[in-house]
Design a protein around this motif. Structure first.
Motif, PDB file in Angstrom:
ATOM      1  N   GLU A 238      19.397  -6.332  12.056  1.00  0.00           N
ATOM      2  CA  GLU A 238      20.004  -6.017  10.764  1.00  0.00           C
ATOM      3  C   GLU A 238      19.059  -6.372   9.615  1.00  0.00           C
ATOM      4  O   GLU A 238      18.976  -5.646   8.618  1.00  0.00           O
ATOM      5  CB  GLU A 238      21.328  -6.776  10.622  1.00  0.00           C
ATOM      6  CG  GLU A 238      22.134  -6.433   9.382  1.00  0.00           C
ATOM      7  CD  GLU A 238      22.551  -4.972   9.339  1.00  0.00           C
ATOM      8  OE1 GLU A 238      22.715  -4.445   8.217  1.00  0.00           O
ATOM      9  OE2 GLU A 238      22.712  -4.356  10.422  1.00  0.00           O
ATOM     10  N   ILE A 239      18.345  -7.486   9.770  1.00  0.00           N
ATOM     11  CA  ILE A 239      17.364  -7.873   8.739  1.00  0.00           C
ATOM     12  C   ILE A 239      16.262  -6.816   8.639  1.00  0.00           C
ATOM     13  O   ILE A 239      15.839  -6.437   7.542  1.00  0.00           O
ATOM     14  CB  ILE A 239      16.768  -9.253   9.054  1.00  0.00           C
ATOM     15  CG1 ILE A 239      17.819 -10.339   8.857  1.00  0.00           C
ATOM     16  CG2 ILE A 239      15.560  -9.544   8.171  1.00  0.00           C
ATOM     17  CD1 ILE A 239      17.375 -11.720   9.293  1.00  0.00           C
TER      18      ILE A 239
ATOM     19  N   ARG B  69      16.556  -3.693   9.390  1.00  0.00           N
ATOM     20  CA  ARG B  69      17.140  -2.510   8.753  1.00  0.00           C
ATOM     21  C   ARG B  69      17.224  -2.711   7.235  1.00  0.00           C
ATOM     22  O   ARG B  69      16.928  -1.781   6.459  1.00  0.00           O
ATOM     23  CB  ARG B  69      18.537  -2.243   9.314  1.00  0.00           C
ATOM     24  CG  ARG B  69      18.540  -1.686  10.736  1.00  0.00           C
ATOM     25  CD  ARG B  69      19.956  -1.574  11.245  1.00  0.00           C
ATOM     26  NE  ARG B  69      20.003  -1.045  12.601  1.00  0.00           N
ATOM     27  CZ  ARG B  69      21.079  -1.079  13.372  1.00  0.00           C
ATOM     28  NH1 ARG B  69      22.200  -1.611  12.909  1.00  0.00           N
ATOM     29  NH2 ARG B  69      21.050  -0.584  14.597  1.00  0.00           N
ATOM     30  N   ASN B  70      17.644  -3.907   6.834  1.00  0.00           N
ATOM     31  CA  ASN B  70      17.753  -4.184   5.400  1.00  0.00           C
ATOM     32  C   ASN B  70      16.389  -4.137   4.718  1.00  0.00           C
ATOM     33  O   ASN B  70      16.257  -3.637   3.590  1.00  0.00           O
ATOM     34  CB  ASN B  70      18.398  -5.554   5.173  1.00  0.00           C
ATOM     35  CG  ASN B  70      19.874  -5.561   5.508  1.00  0.00           C
ATOM     36  OD1 ASN B  70      20.514  -4.510   5.524  1.00  0.00           O
ATOM     37  ND2 ASN B  70      20.429  -6.731   5.789  1.00  0.00           N
ATOM     38  N   GLU B  71      15.384  -4.686   5.410  1.00  0.00           N
ATOM     39  CA  GLU B  71      14.034  -4.642   4.844  1.00  0.00           C
ATOM     40  C   GLU B  71      13.561  -3.202   4.697  1.00  0.00           C
ATOM     41  O   GLU B  71      12.945  -2.827   3.687  1.00  0.00           O
ATOM     42  CB  GLU B  71      13.066  -5.426   5.741  1.00  0.00           C
ATOM     43  CG  GLU B  71      13.273  -6.926   5.731  1.00  0.00           C
ATOM     44  CD  GLU B  71      13.043  -7.523   4.365  1.00  0.00           C
ATOM     45  OE1 GLU B  71      12.116  -7.075   3.669  1.00  0.00           O
ATOM     46  OE2 GLU B  71      13.807  -8.429   3.967  1.00  0.00           O
TER      47      GLU B  71
ATOM     48  N   THR C  46      15.528  -0.627   4.418  1.00  0.00           N
ATOM     49  CA  THR C  46      16.335  -0.018   3.354  1.00  0.00           C
ATOM     50  C   THR C  46      15.795  -0.394   1.976  1.00  0.00           C
ATOM     51  O   THR C  46      15.706   0.443   1.071  1.00  0.00           O
ATOM     52  CB  THR C  46      17.800  -0.484   3.477  1.00  0.00           C
ATOM     53  OG1 THR C  46      18.318  -0.069   4.739  1.00  0.00           O
ATOM     54  CG2 THR C  46      18.654   0.107   2.373  1.00  0.00           C
ATOM     55  N   LYS C  47      15.425  -1.685   1.812  1.00  0.00           N
ATOM     56  CA  LYS C  47      14.857  -2.127   0.530  1.00  0.00           C
ATOM     57  C   LYS C  47      13.570  -1.384   0.217  1.00  0.00           C
ATOM     58  O   LYS C  47      13.334  -0.949  -0.916  1.00  0.00           O
ATOM     59  CB  LYS C  47      14.600  -3.633   0.570  1.00  0.00           C
ATOM     60  CG  LYS C  47      15.836  -4.489   0.449  1.00  0.00           C
ATOM     61  CD  LYS C  47      15.466  -5.960   0.447  1.00  0.00           C
ATOM     62  CE  LYS C  47      16.698  -6.839   0.325  1.00  0.00           C
ATOM     63  NZ  LYS C  47      16.342  -8.281   0.342  1.00  0.00           N
TER      64      LYS C  47
ATOM     65  N   SER D 181      26.990   5.447   6.931  1.00  0.00           N
ATOM     66  CA  SER D 181      25.773   5.216   6.148  1.00  0.00           C
ATOM     67  C   SER D 181      25.921   5.614   4.685  1.00  0.00           C
ATOM     68  O   SER D 181      24.969   5.542   3.913  1.00  0.00           O
ATOM     69  CB  SER D 181      24.602   5.999   6.771  1.00  0.00           C
ATOM     70  OG  SER D 181      24.888   7.385   6.805  1.00  0.00           O
TER      71      SER D 181
ATOM     72  N   LYS E 179      24.789   3.006   2.015  1.00  0.00           N
ATOM     73  CA  LYS E 179      23.436   2.468   2.023  1.00  0.00           C
ATOM     74  C   LYS E 179      22.609   3.132   0.930  1.00  0.00           C
ATOM     75  O   LYS E 179      22.708   4.343   0.718  1.00  0.00           O
ATOM     76  CB  LYS E 179      22.780   2.704   3.387  1.00  0.00           C
ATOM     77  CG  LYS E 179      23.449   1.909   4.508  1.00  0.00           C
ATOM     78  CD  LYS E 179      22.740   2.106   5.833  1.00  0.00           C
ATOM     79  CE  LYS E 179      23.395   1.273   6.917  1.00  0.00           C
ATOM     80  NZ  LYS E 179      22.730   1.439   8.230  1.00  0.00           N
TER      81      LYS E 179
ATOM     82  N   SER F 123      26.410   2.386  -3.096  1.00  0.00           N
ATOM     83  CA  SER F 123      25.922   1.107  -2.578  1.00  0.00           C
ATOM     84  C   SER F 123      26.332  -0.025  -3.498  1.00  0.00           C
ATOM     85  O   SER F 123      26.738  -1.113  -3.044  1.00  0.00           O
ATOM     86  CB  SER F 123      24.398   1.156  -2.431  1.00  0.00           C
ATOM     87  OG  SER F 123      23.896  -0.101  -2.033  1.00  0.00           O
TER      88      SER F 123
ATOM     89  N   LYS G  50      28.860  -3.199  -2.460  1.00  0.00           N
ATOM     90  CA  LYS G  50      28.382  -4.569  -2.607  1.00  0.00           C
ATOM     91  C   LYS G  50      29.251  -5.350  -3.576  1.00  0.00           C
ATOM     92  O   LYS G  50      29.518  -6.543  -3.379  1.00  0.00           O
ATOM     93  CB  LYS G  50      26.928  -4.558  -3.084  1.00  0.00           C
ATOM     94  CG  LYS G  50      26.245  -5.908  -2.955  1.00  0.00           C
ATOM     95  CD  LYS G  50      24.759  -5.793  -3.114  1.00  0.00           C
ATOM     96  CE  LYS G  50      24.085  -7.147  -2.864  1.00  0.00           C
ATOM     97  NZ  LYS G  50      22.623  -7.077  -2.987  1.00  0.00           N
TER      98      LYS G  50
END
Length: 446
Positions: free
Chosen positions: A239-240, A242-244, A246-247, A399, A402, A417, A421
């Motif tokens: 997940e990290i 994926r987040n990286e 995504t960022k 998705s 995102k 998104s 959040k």
């Protein structure tokens, strides 16, 4: 026990429980033998008294046994008087050192018949049983005989093989539990080392995550809770990543989004300066500046969410007022749609400014996709936004929230998104589903 390793804690715990259990079993064994002693003593006195009750006498070689022969007269329901002098056998006299007070005390307690083990005032112990010999209904006189035994019989039992059995029981119990403790501790040491090594593997892998950029995969064999922990850590690593990713994609897309209006503004400004184009084209510059302002606002909204941590700042927000305000601000954009509001006075915890952004982004999304109708409902702590636009493909629903996730009809951007959040920060959930026709977004408490 935090200062001890897990294996040491387990050994201490196991040893304590085992030693305590051995003590308990030892005491139980001792009490069992006491019960056996009392049973043997009672059987000895009972056999003796049944043998002699009609012909009182003492038994050869059994100086620990004697009798008391006496007659009582009943007067009324409760009063009983001793008739004549009781007969105390020689052994009873010997046991009590010919103390009449003690012999009378034994008689009284024996006649009461409520206890086998009798403790006299001078702290001597005797064992007594009473038997009725005869009853005379005419004279109301009853004859009884009491069998008396001192504690030498039980002491003799304890001093011979029975005592050895007790000691053997104690020794056997402690030896057995000592062996169990030893074997158990060895097993625990081996098992705890195995468990500790698996935990250490997880720790080592996690400690290398940052240096490897979360690229090292965590694999652990087994089918227990530690394997589940390893799987959870691995899911977190993925997940990290994926987040990286995504960022990174978000920054790339933001760069592109910012670059386009800046280029247009720069080009038209130069054209106006050089007199190549008419001053009316400044309107294009203003539109691009508005787009740029919107992008910057979204970036600021995302950034502000990172700093919302103090829940004491939360208030009960009446979303009815927020929704009406946003709809009124967008009345010109909503003229082409049939807008239906069905709002109660439900409140949500949070910050009003952020809820304003949530409602504005969802309405903005609806304006882009709706055909003719937009329905906003607020009922019983549940807020829903319906628009009659095209359904969202199922594979894109997860998705949808995102940043800059690509869908079948282009990218979703940052708006949704930010919505997700924000509501998650306030302890709410955001879901989307197809209404066939149309799409509905639902916000409610988790």
């Amino acid at each position: 026990m935090r200062k001890f390793k897990l294996s040491t804690q387990l050994i201490i715990l196991f040893s304590t429980v085992t030693l305590f259990s051995s003590l308990v079993f030892g005491l139980i064994s001792y009490r069992n033998y006491q019960t056996v002693y009392m049973g043997l003593a009672k059987n000895e006195v009972s056999t003796y008294i049944e043998t002699i009750k009609y012909q009182p006498r003492e038994v050869d070689n059994k100086s620990y046994l004697g009798y008391i022969d006496f007659i009582v007269k009943r007067e009324g329901l409760f009063k009983v008087n001793l008739v004549g002098q009781p007969i105390y056998s020689d052994n009873v006299k010997e046991m009590t050192n010919n103390n009449e007070a003690i012999m009378l005390e034994i008689l009284e307690k024996g006649y009461a018949g409520d206890q086998f083990e009798v403790h006299t005032k001078d702290k001597q112990t005797f064992y007594v049983l009473i038997r009725s010999v005869s009853k005379n209904p005419i004279t109301q006189e009853d004859r009884y005989i009491i069998g008396v035994m001192d504690d030498s019989y039980i002491n003799a039992l304890k001093g011979t093989t029975a005592q050895e059995d007790v000691l053997l029981t104690f020794y056997g119990t402690f030896v057995a539990f000592a062996i169990i403790t030893l074997i158990g501790n060895i097993s625990l040491v081996l098992w705890s080392r195995f468990v500790a090594n698996r935990v250490k593997k997880i720790k080592n892998e996690v400690s290398h995550f940052t240096s490897s950029g979360y690229q090292n995969e965590l694999r652990l064999e087994g089918n227990d809770e530690i394997k589940e922990l390893a799987d959870a850590v691995e899911s977190l690593r993925i997940e990290i990543l994926r987040n990286e990713k995504t960022k990174q994609e978000m920054f790339q897309n933001l760069s592109h989004d910012l670059k386009t209006p800046i280029s247009v503004i720069s080009s038209y400004a130069e054209a106006i300066r050089d007199g190549v184009t008419d001053i009316s084209d400044a309107q294009i510059i203003m539109k691009q500046a508005d787009k740029l302002q919107q992008k910057v606002k979204m970036m600021l909204d995302i950034n502000k969410l990172e700093y919302i941590s103090d829940k004491s700042e939360y208030e009960d927000i009446a979303l009815k007022n927020v929704i009406q305000n946003v709809v009124n601000n967008n009345r010109l954009r909503l003229q082409a749609f049939d807008v239906i509001l069905d709002l109660d006075d439900s409140t949500f915890k949070g910050i009003k400014e952020n809820y304003h952004t949530v409602v504005e982004n969802i309405i903005d999304n609806a304006i882009r996709y709706a055909k003719s109708t937009l329905i906003i409902k607020l009922k019983n702590k549940e807020l829903s936004f319906y628009n009659d636009g095209p359904d969202i493909e199922e594979k894109y629903i997860e998705s949808l929230f995102k940043p800059y996730e690509k869908g079948s009809k282009g990218q979703f951007g940052l708006g949704m998104s930010i919505v997700q959040k924000t509501v998650n920060t306030f302890g709410l959930s955001l879901t989307v589903k197809n209404a066939n026709p149309g799409v509905v977004f639902i916000i409610k408490e988790q």
